[in-house]
Design a protein around this motif. Structure first.
Motif, short mmCIF file in Angstrom:
data_model
loop_
_atom_site.label_atom_id
_atom_site.label_comp_id
_atom_site.label_asym_id
_atom_site.label_seq_id
_atom_site.Cartn_x
_atom_site.Cartn_y
_atom_site.Cartn_z
N ASN A 190 0.87 -1.18 0.00
CA ASN A 190 0.00 0.00 0.00
C ASN A 190 0.91 1.23 0.00
O ASN A 190 1.41 1.64 1.05
CB ASN A 190 -0.89 0.03 1.24
CG ASN A 190 -1.75 -1.21 1.34
OD1 ASN A 190 -2.79 -1.31 0.71
ND2 ASN A 190 -1.31 -2.19 2.13
N GLU A 197 -12.76 0.24 -0.25
CA GLU A 197 -13.34 -0.84 0.54
C GLU A 197 -12.49 -2.12 0.43
O GLU A 197 -11.84 -2.38 -0.59
CB GLU A 197 -14.76 -1.14 0.08
CG GLU A 197 -15.75 -0.01 0.30
CD GLU A 197 -16.04 0.26 1.78
OE1 GLU A 197 -15.59 -0.55 2.63
OE2 GLU A 197 -16.70 1.26 2.07
N LYS A 198 -12.51 -2.90 1.50
CA LYS A 198 -11.84 -4.19 1.50
C LYS A 198 -12.43 -5.06 0.38
O LYS A 198 -13.64 -5.11 0.19
CB LYS A 198 -12.04 -4.89 2.85
CG LYS A 198 -11.32 -6.22 2.98
CD LYS A 198 -11.50 -6.80 4.38
CE LYS A 198 -10.80 -8.14 4.51
NZ LYS A 198 -10.96 -8.73 5.87
N GLY A 199 -11.55 -5.70 -0.35
CA GLY A 199 -12.00 -6.51 -1.47
C GLY A 199 -11.95 -5.80 -2.80
O GLY A 199 -11.98 -6.44 -3.86
N GLY A 206 -9.63 -2.84 -3.54
CA GLY A 206 -8.31 -2.40 -3.94
C GLY A 206 -8.42 -1.30 -4.97
O GLY A 206 -9.52 -1.00 -5.48
N SER A 236 -4.06 -1.99 -1.49
CA SER A 236 -4.34 -3.42 -1.44
C SER A 236 -5.82 -3.68 -1.18
O SER A 236 -6.49 -2.94 -0.44
CB SER A 236 -3.50 -4.06 -0.34
OG SER A 236 -3.92 -5.38 -0.10
N ALA A 237 -6.32 -4.78 -1.77
CA ALA A 237 -7.70 -5.20 -1.52
C ALA A 237 -7.85 -5.95 -0.21
O ALA A 237 -8.96 -6.29 0.20
CB ALA A 237 -8.19 -6.07 -2.68
N ALA A 238 -6.73 -6.19 0.49
CA ALA A 238 -6.77 -7.00 1.70
C ALA A 238 -7.41 -6.28 2.88
O ALA A 238 -7.87 -6.92 3.82
CB ALA A 238 -5.35 -7.44 2.08
N ILE A 239 -7.41 -4.94 2.85
CA ILE A 239 -7.97 -4.17 3.97
C ILE A 239 -8.79 -3.01 3.44
O ILE A 239 -8.76 -2.69 2.26
CB ILE A 239 -6.84 -3.62 4.89
CG1 ILE A 239 -5.95 -2.67 4.09
CG2 ILE A 239 -6.04 -4.73 5.52
CD1 ILE A 239 -4.94 -1.92 4.94
N ARG A 240 -9.51 -2.37 4.37
CA ARG A 240 -10.26 -1.16 4.03
C ARG A 240 -9.39 0.07 4.30
O ARG A 240 -8.74 0.15 5.34
CB ARG A 240 -11.54 -1.06 4.88
CG ARG A 240 -12.44 0.12 4.53
CD ARG A 240 -13.70 0.08 5.40
NE ARG A 240 -14.70 1.01 4.97
CZ ARG A 240 -14.82 2.27 5.43
NH1 ARG A 240 -13.96 2.72 6.36
NH2 ARG A 240 -15.77 3.06 5.00
N HIS A 241 -9.37 0.99 3.38
CA HIS A 241 -8.60 2.23 3.52
C HIS A 241 -9.58 3.39 3.70
O HIS A 241 -10.54 3.53 2.94
CB HIS A 241 -7.75 2.50 2.28
CG HIS A 241 -6.85 1.34 1.91
ND1 HIS A 241 -5.55 1.25 2.31
CD2 HIS A 241 -7.11 0.22 1.17
CE1 HIS A 241 -5.02 0.13 1.83
NE2 HIS A 241 -5.96 -0.51 1.14
#
Length: 303
Positions: free
Chosen positions: A29, A106-108, A110, A48-53
């Motif tokens: 990120n 949002e998570k997922g 990216g 990254s799609a792994a977490i929410r930013h």
């Protein structure tokens, strides 16, 4: 929520680069930044799609930003609370004005974006005026119809080179992108304002004009009320009503005067004063131009 101010980690010297990891996050990120020339910065962001930013972004008040969505999606929420989804290879132009933008990925989902940031002082005054007209204060973001740069163009911008010749080449590419954006703004000055917003604006300004027929109303005052330039306001009025703002005002004054002439026994001097005409002669001349007869003839005919 983090407050991110990109200018604080942007290299000062032309040709200098920085790879900035977002606070508390893995290096996947990050934002890769290249100072191409004074007042011109290129950035490539990776989320990254792994977490929410969820971050607040604040840029200097003298920047215009082009954002090219390369993959994924993000949500930008402006200072008015309006949400703008950037996805599907869209291109957006943003006036920073020093205000915060909330950025949510949002998570997922990216997201990856290419950003060109240009200092306003590099713009010709006519282009700066165009930007103020087409991105007025209530609408600091606008989606463009431009395509995202092609693979070859992206490779040329993101090849990692920062020698003098490469910087000159990249400056030309970035300025071409900015030029295309301004050409679109000039060609489609109202596309950033929805049909509903245009109708509401025209209704609001028309109500103000109707309430103040006898007052002297300036375009500067209407610009403040509408929060946009007189050029954009007149473009919207002409599109919605077929006339400019002051043409609409003259029509409202004539309609009000015609009703008073038809339904009251007031003198023409009094009617002229009530409806914003300088005197009875001015009223009569305006009547002749609009109805083909003077105000006196109209009263006799309708009476």
């Amino acid at each position: 929520m983090n407050l991110i101010e990109p200018h604080r980690f942007t290299p000062f010297e032309a040709g200098a680069t920085a790879s900035v990891t977002l606070p508390g996050l893995h290096r996947s990120n990050r934002v890769d930044v290249l100072r191409i020339a004074p007042g011109l910065v290129l950035a490539h962001s990776h989320f990254s799609a792994a977490i929410r930013h969820d971050d607040d972004i604040r840029r200097p008040d003298d920047q215009v930003i082009l954002a090219f969505n390369l993959s994924g999606r993000m949500l930008l929420i402006d200072h008015n609370g309006s949400s703008h989804k950037i996805s599907d290879g869209q291109v957006w132009i943003i006036r920073s004005d020093g205000r915060r933008l909330q950025r949510i990925v949002e998570k997922g989902d990216g997201c990856s974006n290419l950003v060109v940031a240009l200092t306003m002082s590099r713009l010709d005054p006519a282009l700066a005026a165009l930007l103020e007209q087409t991105l007025p204060d209530p609408v600091p973001l606008r989606r463009l119809r431009l395509p995202v740069p092609g693979r070859a163009e992206l490779d040329a911008l993101l090849d990692g080179r920062s020698d003098a010749a490469a910087l000159l080449r990249k400056e030309g590419l970035c300025l071409a992108l900015v030029g295309h954006a301004f050409e679109e703004l000039a060609t489609h000055p109202m596309s950033g304002v929805s049909a509903d917003d245009r109708s509401l604006l025209v209704a609001r300004i028309t109500a103000l004009l109707s309430e103040r027929l006898s007052d002297t109303i300036t375009m500067a005052e209407l610009e403040r009320v509408a929060a946009m330039s007189h050029v954009t306001l007149n473009l919207i009025f002409r599109a919605e009503t077929g006339m400019t703002v002051f043409e609409r005002l003259r029509m409202l004054r004539l309609e009000a005067a015609e009703r008073m002439i038809r339904h009251t026994n007031r003198s023409f001097t009094e009617i002229a004063a009530k409806c914003g005409f300088s005197d009875a002669s001015h009223l009569s001349n305006a009547f002749r131009k609009r109805f083909g007869v003077t105000a006196s003839e109209w009263r006799r005919r309708e009476g």
